[in-house]
Design a protein around this motif. Structure first.
Motif, short mmCIF file in Angstrom:
data_model
loop_
_atom_site.label_atom_id
_atom_site.label_comp_id
_atom_site.label_asym_id
_atom_site.label_seq_id
_atom_site.Cartn_x
_atom_site.Cartn_y
_atom_site.Cartn_z
N ILE A 156 0.87 -1.17 0.00
CA ILE A 156 0.00 0.00 0.00
C ILE A 156 0.91 1.23 0.00
N TYR A 157 0.62 2.19 -0.88
CA TYR A 157 1.40 3.42 -0.96
C TYR A 157 0.51 4.59 -0.58
N ARG A 158 1.00 5.41 0.36
CA ARG A 158 0.15 6.50 0.84
C ARG A 158 0.90 7.82 0.87
N ILE A 159 0.19 8.90 0.58
CA ILE A 159 0.73 10.24 0.80
C ILE A 159 -0.35 11.08 1.46
N GLY A 160 0.08 12.07 2.23
CA GLY A 160 -0.91 12.92 2.87
C GLY A 160 -0.27 14.20 3.36
N GLY A 161 -1.09 15.19 3.60
CA GLY A 161 -0.58 16.45 4.12
C GLY A 161 -1.59 17.13 5.03
N GLU A 162 -1.04 18.01 5.89
CA GLU A 162 -1.91 18.77 6.78
C GLU A 162 -1.41 20.22 6.77
N TYR A 163 -2.35 21.13 6.61
CA TYR A 163 -1.98 22.54 6.59
C TYR A 163 -2.78 23.26 7.66
N MET A 164 -2.07 23.97 8.55
CA MET A 164 -2.75 24.71 9.61
C MET A 164 -3.16 26.07 9.03
N ALA A 165 -4.42 26.18 8.66
CA ALA A 165 -4.91 27.42 8.06
C ALA A 165 -4.92 28.54 9.09
N THR A 166 -5.31 28.20 10.30
CA THR A 166 -5.17 29.11 11.45
C THR A 166 -4.60 28.27 12.57
N ASP A 167 -4.42 28.87 13.74
CA ASP A 167 -3.91 28.07 14.85
C ASP A 167 -4.90 26.99 15.27
N ALA A 168 -6.17 27.21 14.94
CA ALA A 168 -7.21 26.27 15.38
C ALA A 168 -7.66 25.32 14.27
N LEU A 169 -7.51 25.74 13.03
CA LEU A 169 -8.10 24.98 11.93
C LEU A 169 -7.04 24.30 11.07
N ALA A 170 -7.17 22.97 10.97
CA ALA A 170 -6.26 22.19 10.13
C ALA A 170 -7.01 21.68 8.91
N LEU A 171 -6.38 21.80 7.76
CA LEU A 171 -6.96 21.25 6.53
C LEU A 171 -6.07 20.10 6.06
N ARG A 172 -6.72 19.01 5.69
CA ARG A 172 -5.94 17.81 5.37
C ARG A 172 -6.38 17.20 4.04
N ALA A 173 -5.44 16.53 3.41
CA ALA A 173 -5.77 15.80 2.18
C ALA A 173 -4.78 14.68 2.01
N GLY A 174 -5.20 13.67 1.30
CA GLY A 174 -4.30 12.55 1.08
C GLY A 174 -4.82 11.61 0.00
#
Lengths: 446, 412
Positions: B314-332
């Motif tokens: 299984i091959y996986r990639i993913g990321g997380e971006y802290m849009a603000t100090d409280a809000l994280a946006l993720r994709a993978g």
């Protein structure tokens, strides 16, 4: 915070609606009739095409006849309606048929339990207002136009003679009173004017002879092997009337090997020995007239399914002397109870000759042949599994053959319908979907 | 209290349809689902209990996480030469879940307990489709309870190990090709709970720099054994009943394969975390599905069908971006290669290479409390198979799944 939950629940609701509408789809070639016209599909044949099974013609079998199943699939690609000479609901049991009502426990450990087959005698379409025909009692008429012209018992030989309507009650049934005895099957079929047809005829030109143990019944003028030249002449006429020199498309099917059916393969020496509980038991058969015409049953001799009940029967051969039937040279199985190995070879050779004629006449009319002979031998005679169900030519447990050991179950009809469809698809570049054979029953158990 | 909740979860929740390779269900943490289920090379939060126990000691706080997914899976089947879709599953909503609790004993040691559902399958084809003699429905469930300890050897290197206590159950229903005079078909149902089994989950986590981390994780194979499960027959015609005797029991064994994962984490800046994982699943443990019966069923003391799964990656990639100090946006995204070889497709897991796309958000409501939401879309490649080596059902299969999930995290 409240807003967050409100928003997310709205989102969840929308997601839910989106999800239920997103079913996976599968890309397969869509059904197509190609260049063929299935407006009027006509089926010509004998008992196998009529849906005859379990030793009779009745409504349930008719509804699952292979041409009815083909027609159902043709409808998907624009085919027209398909009328069969169905028995009414009130007379649904038609000619009557055999039902499996139980099993006799095995006579000895290790032997197979023997099935109890009981005739169904209620709700018949048998007429008592008129005298029976030589081929049996007459049946309620169906003289409206039909698409399934099949007549149980019909052979290529009998199809040419006008008198046959006065012999065979299934043919009589399809004829107006005035036509009985004056219109031949070939003439009747020629009126059908199909846009597409299947023709599966010729089995009875060897089968009637074979199922009588290769003994010609003197009372039946259609009981012998049909001479090849006669067969060719009539078959040419019949196929010509349907194909009109290649103007109308269709498929013809040839004659299966008789030994591929449980009628000839169920009652074996091994089964008799197990049933009797004697591993060295000898069975005697009559192969010719006179005292030297009796020999031991051997490899390649086929005992008919209908002979089973008579084996071991205590026959009185002289006052005070009884001998079990078949167990002594003085009371052998009769010639008509067994298809001995020479007769098997004779029937096979004749089947091959007739199949050669079918192939030649079909080629002349540019009509493809469904090689049923090969299909029965390759497929049914060797066990196979499809969709988790085992199939073989075994009696009852094989799921293909009905209780008469010769005709197909509804499931068997579906399998054969699919082969016909494959032949059509291959030869005419159509894409007619196959039938789901599991929706049709095999032998019902008590 | 905790055990009560667990018991409730165990009885009320059904783990999801096999939407990863085979019957593996990779839905072990809501944050990580949003990031393509990466996490071996990251400190993922309390879910490091699953993803890499070695990273747990680097968490730096105590916390509890509870989460679950709503797994909507749909499979379509097209019988050979049928010209269209001939059957669709009517799978119930799957609810794989996870509960993690980590206690930060001191700077070096932490201990935790995880409960999660890494394997399972619920597939319902009904009893009318052309493959019903192969399968009506299958419910396969496995729940892992994993007490775990982790030790930070240095502030850069951590190790951890958990003991997995596994409980499970199986229920399989098929039609039997025997019909009564009224046309009803026979049925067989196999139902049994697995005996408790044990495995382990061990990991090493190494973070040489602020920006870079790497982890290795191994979850061992666990064999679930059912002994004395019930075999129930229905609608068997009287004449055939001798072949399907009442009171029959069965034994069976099903492997939950090992998984070896290597993952990296990369933080190019304060706000962005990137991760990539590769997992190797030891599917070759699944050679056959065999049921041994206490009495002959249909003339045989057992029923066996080959599976011969192959090991798969299984091959996986993913990321997380802290849009603000409280809000994280993720994709993978991930690619899960199928362990099922040609000729071995079955209606219980009509598997093929599956592609997953995920998105997620995280929101810190307060310093102690945060919420993660994820959405995963799985699309398996359409696959046509003769299924002639597995006693399966031939045809073309296509599966998709939509998996929203939510998790709540509390730090203390």
């Amino acid at each position: 915070m409240k807003k967050f939950f409100y928003k997310s629940s709205l989102l969840a609701l929308m997601a839910g609606m989106f999800l239920t509408s997103c079913d996976p789809e599968i890309d397969v070639a869509s059904p197509s009739a190609g260049t063929l016209d299935f407006t009027k599909y006509v089926a010509v044949g004998n008992s196998l095409t009529a849906g005859y099974q379990d030793g009779g013609l009745y409504r349930e079998g008719q509804l699952a006849s292979f041409p009815a199943l083909i027609a159902q699939q043709l409808e998907i690609v624009g085919g027209g309606s398909f009328v069969q000479p169905l028995f009414t609901e009130a007379q649904a049991n038609g000619s009557g048929y055999l039902k499996l009502t139980g099993f006799n426990p095995p006579a000895t450990p290790g032997a197979s339990p023997s099935p109890i087959l009981t005739p169904v005698t209620t709700n018949l379409a048998v007429r008592t207002d008129v005298a029976p025909l030589p081929g049996g009692p007459r049946l309620t008429k169906f003289t409206d136009p039909v698409n399934n012209y099949a007549v149980p018992g019909m052979s290529v030989l009998s199809s040419a003679t006008p008198i046959y309507g006065g012999v065979n009650p299934y043919f009589d049934r399809l004829l107006a009173d005035a036509e009985v005895g004056s219109k031949s099957y070939v003439a009747k079929v020629a009126e059908s004017q199909p846009t597409f047809f299947t023709l599966w005829l010729g089995n009875n030109d060897v089968l009637t002879y074979a199922t009588n143990g290769a003994v010609v019944n003197p009372a039946n003028p259609f009981g012998d092997k049909t001479p090849v030249a006669t067969f060719r002449m009539i078959y040419t006429q019949l196929l010509g009337a349907l194909a009109k020199g290649g103007e109308t498309e269709g498929v013809v099917a040839n004659i299966p090997d008789v030994a591929a059916t449980p009628f000839f393969t169920t009652v074996t020496l091994d089964a008799i020995r197990k049933s009797a509980g004697m591993s060295d038991l000898k069975v005697y058969i009559r192969v010719a007239e006179g005292p030297t015409g009796v020999r031991e049953l051997g490899e390649g001799d086929l005992i008919l399914l209908t002979t089973q009940a008579a084996i071991g029967r205590a026959d009185q051969v002289a006052p005070g002397v009884t001998i079990p039937h078949g167990f002594h040279p003085l009371n052998p199985l009769t010639d008509s109870e067994v298809l001995d190995k020479d007769e098997v070879a004779e029937v096979r050779a004749h089947t091959q000759e007739l199949n050669k004629v079918i192939a030649e006449v079909a080629a002349a009319n540019k009509i493809p042949v469904f090689d049923v002979n090969k299909f029965f031998t390759d497929r049914f005679a060797r066990p196979f599994v499809q969709n988790g169900v085992p199939y073989s030519s075994a009696f009852i447990t094989g799921n293909v053959f009905s209780l008469d050991g010769i005709h197909l179950t509804p499931r068997g009809n579906a399998i054969v319908a699919n082969e016909f469809i494959r032949v059509i698809n291959t030869n005419y570049n159509t894409n007619i979907p196959l039938v789901d054979e599991t929706q049709y029953r095999a032998v019902l158990l008590p | 209290m905790k055990s009560k909740i667990l018991a409730l979860l165990g009885s009320a929740l059904i783990s999801g349809t096999a939407m990863a390779g085979g019957y593996q269900v990779n839905l072990a943490g809501q944050r990580q689902i949003g990031m393509g289920h990466t996490g071996t090379g990251l400190v993922t939060g309390t879910s490091s209990i699953f993803f890499n126990p070695g990273a747990m000691s680097h968490l730096g706080y105590s916390g509890v996480t509870i989460g679950g997914s709503a797994l909507v899976s749909k499979i379509a089947h097209s019988a050979p030469e049928s010209g269209g879709v001939t059957a669709r599953t009517d799978n119930p909503l799957g609810t794989p879940f996870q509960v993690y609790g980590v206690y930060n004993i001191n700077e070096k040691f932490s201990a935790g307990l995880g409960v999660y559902t890494p394997f399972g399958s619920t597939v319902d084809w009904g009893n009318e489709w052309s493959g019903r003699y192969g399968l009506n429905q299958l419910k396969l469930q496995a729940i892992y309870v994993q007490p775990t300890v982790s030790y930070a050897i240095t502030d850069k290197l951590g190790i951890g190990i958990g003991l997995s206590y596994v409980i499970g159950s199986v229920n399989l229903q098929r039609s039997v090709p025997v019909q009564s005079q009224d046309g009803t078909e026979g049925g067989i149902e196999l139902d049994g709970g697995a005996e408790s089994a044990f495995g382990f989950n061990a990991g090493i986590f190494f973070q040489p720099t602020e920006k870079f981390s790497i982890g290795v994780n191994y979850r061992s194979r666990v064999d679930l054994k059912v002994e004395g499960g019930d075999v129930m027959f229905s609608n068997i015609p009287a004449a055939a009943r001798g072949n399907f005797p009442e009171g029959t029991t069965f034994n069976a064994e099903l492997p939950m394969p090992s998984t070896l994962s290597v993952g990296i984490g990369f933080k190019p800046n304060e706000r962005l975390t990137l991760a990539a994982d590769v997992s190797h699943v030891g599917w070759d443990a699944y050679e056959k599905l065999r049921f041994d019966f206490s009495q002959n069923v249909a003339g045989s003391p057992f029923s066996e069908a080959s599976r011969n799964y192959e090991n798969a990656f299984i091959y996986r990639i993913g990321g997380e971006y802290m849009a603000t100090d409280a809000l994280a946006l993720r994709a993978g995204a991930y690619l899960d290669k199928t362990p099922v070889q040609d000729g071995y497709l079955t209606p219980e897991t009509p598997d093929s290479d599956s592609r997953g796309l995920s998105a997620g958000i995280g929101y810190s409501v307060s310093e102690n409390f945060s919420i993660d939401a994820s959405f995963l879309y799985i699309n398996k490649k359409e696959r046509t198979d003769a299924a002639d080596l597995s006693n399966g059902v031939a045809g073309t299969y296509k599966s998709v799944a939509y998996i929203p999930g939510i998790g709540l995290n509390y730090k203390f």
